[in-house]
Design a protein around this motif. Structure first.
Motif, PDB file in Angstrom:
ATOM      1  N   THR A   1       0.831  -1.210   0.000  1.00  0.00           N
ATOM      2  CA  THR A   1       0.000   0.000   0.000  1.00  0.00           C
ATOM      3  C   THR A   1       0.860   1.253   0.000  1.00  0.00           C
TER       4      THR A   1
ATOM      5  N   PHE B   1      -8.904   4.757  -5.289  1.00  0.00           N
ATOM      6  CA  PHE B   1      -8.597   3.588  -4.461  1.00  0.00           C
ATOM      7  C   PHE B   1      -9.874   2.808  -4.203  1.00  0.00           C
TER       8      PHE B   1
ATOM      9  N   ASP C   1     -11.190  -0.010  -2.075  1.00  0.00           N
ATOM     10  CA  ASP C   1     -10.727  -0.629  -0.836  1.00  0.00           C
ATOM     11  C   ASP C   1     -11.542  -1.880  -0.510  1.00  0.00           C
TER      12      ASP C   1
ATOM     13  N   ARG D   1     -10.974  -2.983   3.164  1.00  0.00           N
ATOM     14  CA  ARG D   1     -11.541  -2.076   4.181  1.00  0.00           C
ATOM     15  C   ARG D   1     -10.490  -1.688   5.216  1.00  0.00           C
ATOM     16  N   SER D   2      -9.307  -1.337   4.758  1.00  0.00           N
ATOM     17  CA  SER D   2      -8.226  -1.066   5.709  1.00  0.00           C
ATOM     18  C   SER D   2      -7.422   0.193   5.394  1.00  0.00           C
ATOM     19  N   PHE D   3      -7.759   0.894   4.281  1.00  0.00           N
ATOM     20  CA  PHE D   3      -6.962   2.067   3.923  1.00  0.00           C
ATOM     21  C   PHE D   3      -7.266   3.223   4.881  1.00  0.00           C
TER      22      PHE D   3
ATOM     23  N   TYR E   1     -12.416   7.521  -3.535  1.00  0.00           N
ATOM     24  CA  TYR E   1     -12.295   6.410  -2.590  1.00  0.00           C
ATOM     25  C   TYR E   1     -13.611   5.653  -2.549  1.00  0.00           C
TER      26      TYR E   1
ATOM     27  N   LYS F   1     -15.626   1.683  -1.671  1.00  0.00           N
ATOM     28  CA  LYS F   1     -15.574   0.376  -1.016  1.00  0.00           C
ATOM     29  C   LYS F   1     -16.592  -0.553  -1.693  1.00  0.00           C
TER      30      LYS F   1
ATOM     31  N   ASP G   1      -7.270  -2.777  -3.936  1.00  0.00           N
ATOM     32  CA  ASP G   1      -6.649  -3.374  -2.752  1.00  0.00           C
ATOM     33  C   ASP G   1      -7.650  -4.301  -2.053  1.00  0.00           C
TER      34      ASP G   1
END
Length: 363
Positions: free
Chosen positions: A65, A84, A86, A89-91, A110, A112, A147
């Motif tokens: 990352t 991004f 994600d 679920r960690s950025f 961003y 999810k 990611d």
């Protein structure tokens, strides 16, 4: 004979128009670490290529990352956009912002997504809108990070009871990448997008020789990626016994596949932790170590280095380099020196095996 070919060229042009321009990389995203740039592109200033698919894979906490964030920051600095998806679920946006990432809407996307399909749909729609709007220059890059590939859930699995999962579900992601990577590669090339898939590693069972690591998501990602970077890391400890603490990690990158530069090149740097939980590349210190190893900067006595004609401690040299322009100043010295990185024999052997698998996949 020449006249015949000229006449034939006119006929072909009338039927299918003139020859297309070859696919060439014109924009690269700086990783922030000159030796890594050189391992990827052959140039200490240039890093990850735009218009191509990149896969960065490795174990947990190996810096995947961090490299992707550096690329996103580089894209924004060039007037472009960072995005991004994600799936893990960690950025942490605040840590990215501390390192220079702009969270300004329009410059930062961003999302999810719930599924693999949702993620690619968002990617395709957003990239099309960005380019068709013409609100940023055509040459301004887009850096889009997924990611991670291993965490992307096929729509067929979403909401399915765990006790009803079967072998078809196990191979669903591989089938999806096989069907979609060709489209992702086309979108990336046509819209000047650096597409980065972060990925995890697994170990092949029963492998006695060579590299036992493999990656989830099937072989299509390996095939369509122009650059595949494998990361490894080992902790940097300070103190002994009960007082020993981990202050960072030493990261090694090996370009297992590279269609931009000579493959199997490697690079090494330090990633250090801050008290607030964030981390940063020790770019100046790691680049300085590389230059001392290559003989570009002379090593002094007692751990010192020769900088500006004087033997100074490393920390003093780093401070002087920062005042002189930072890692950019070292990149210029490196680029002028024409020093090459070292090939990695182990990576070369492992990559040869992967090339054979890729050839079989292509057939």
């Amino acid at each position: 004979m020449t006249d015949n070919f000229d006449a034939l060229a006119d006929l072909i042009t009338g039927a299918v128009k003139k020859n297309d321009k070859p696919s060439q990389v014109s924009i690269y995203l700086d990783t922030g670490f000159p030796p890594l740039n050189a391992a990827i592109s052959g140039n200490y200033y240039k890093g990850l290529p735009c218009g191509r698919i990149i896969e960065i894979f490795g174990p947990e906490s190996s810096g995947k990352t961090a490299i992707a964030t550096a690329a996103m920051i580089a894209a924004q600095k060039m007037g472009g956009i960072a995005a991004f998806c994600d799936h893990e679920r960690s950025f942490q946006e605040d840590l990215g912002e501390k390192n220079g990432l702009s969270l300004r809407p329009g410059q930062w996307i961003y999302k999810k997504p719930d599924t693999y399909e949702d993620s690619l749909e968002i990617f395709a729609k957003a990239v099309t809108v960005i380019r068709e709007s013409k609100l940023i220059p055509k040459e301004a890059p887009i850096c889009w990070v997924f990611d991670s590939l291993a965490s992307m859930i096929p729509a067929s699995q979403l909401g399915k009871d765990f006790n009803k999962l079967n072998m078809n579900d196990s191979s669903a992601l591989s089938r999806l990448t096989s069907n979609t990577m060709k489209s992702v590669a086309l979108i990336a090339e046509k819209n000047n997008v650096c597409v980065i898939f972060l990925n995890q590693t697994r170990e092949k069972i029963g492998v006695m020789f060579g590299d036992p690591t493999t990656t989830p998501g099937g072989k299509a990602v390996k095939f369509y990626a122009s650059v595949r970077i494998q990361l490894g890391s080992s902790p940097i400890n300070v103190g002994t016994g009960d007082d020993k603490i981990v202050v960072g990690s030493e990261v090694t990158a090996v370009c297992k596949k590279n269609k931009i530069n000579r493959p199997f090149m490697r690079s090494k740097w330090r990633f250090l932790f801050k008290e607030d939980g964030s981390g940063y590349f020790d770019t100046i210190g790691s680049t300085l170590d590389f230059m001392v190893k290559k003989g570009i900067i002379e090593a002094g006595r007692g751990g010192r280095v020769v900088w500006d004609g004087k033997q100074v401690f490393k920390k003093d040299a780093i401070a002087a380099i920062r005042d002189a322009g930072g890692v950019e100043a070292l990149a210029k010295i490196l680029q002028d020196s024409k020093v090459e990185l070292d090939e990695d024999a182990e990576a070369r052997d492992a990559a040869r095996e992967e090339a054979e698998e890729e050839s079989a996949y292509k057939e």
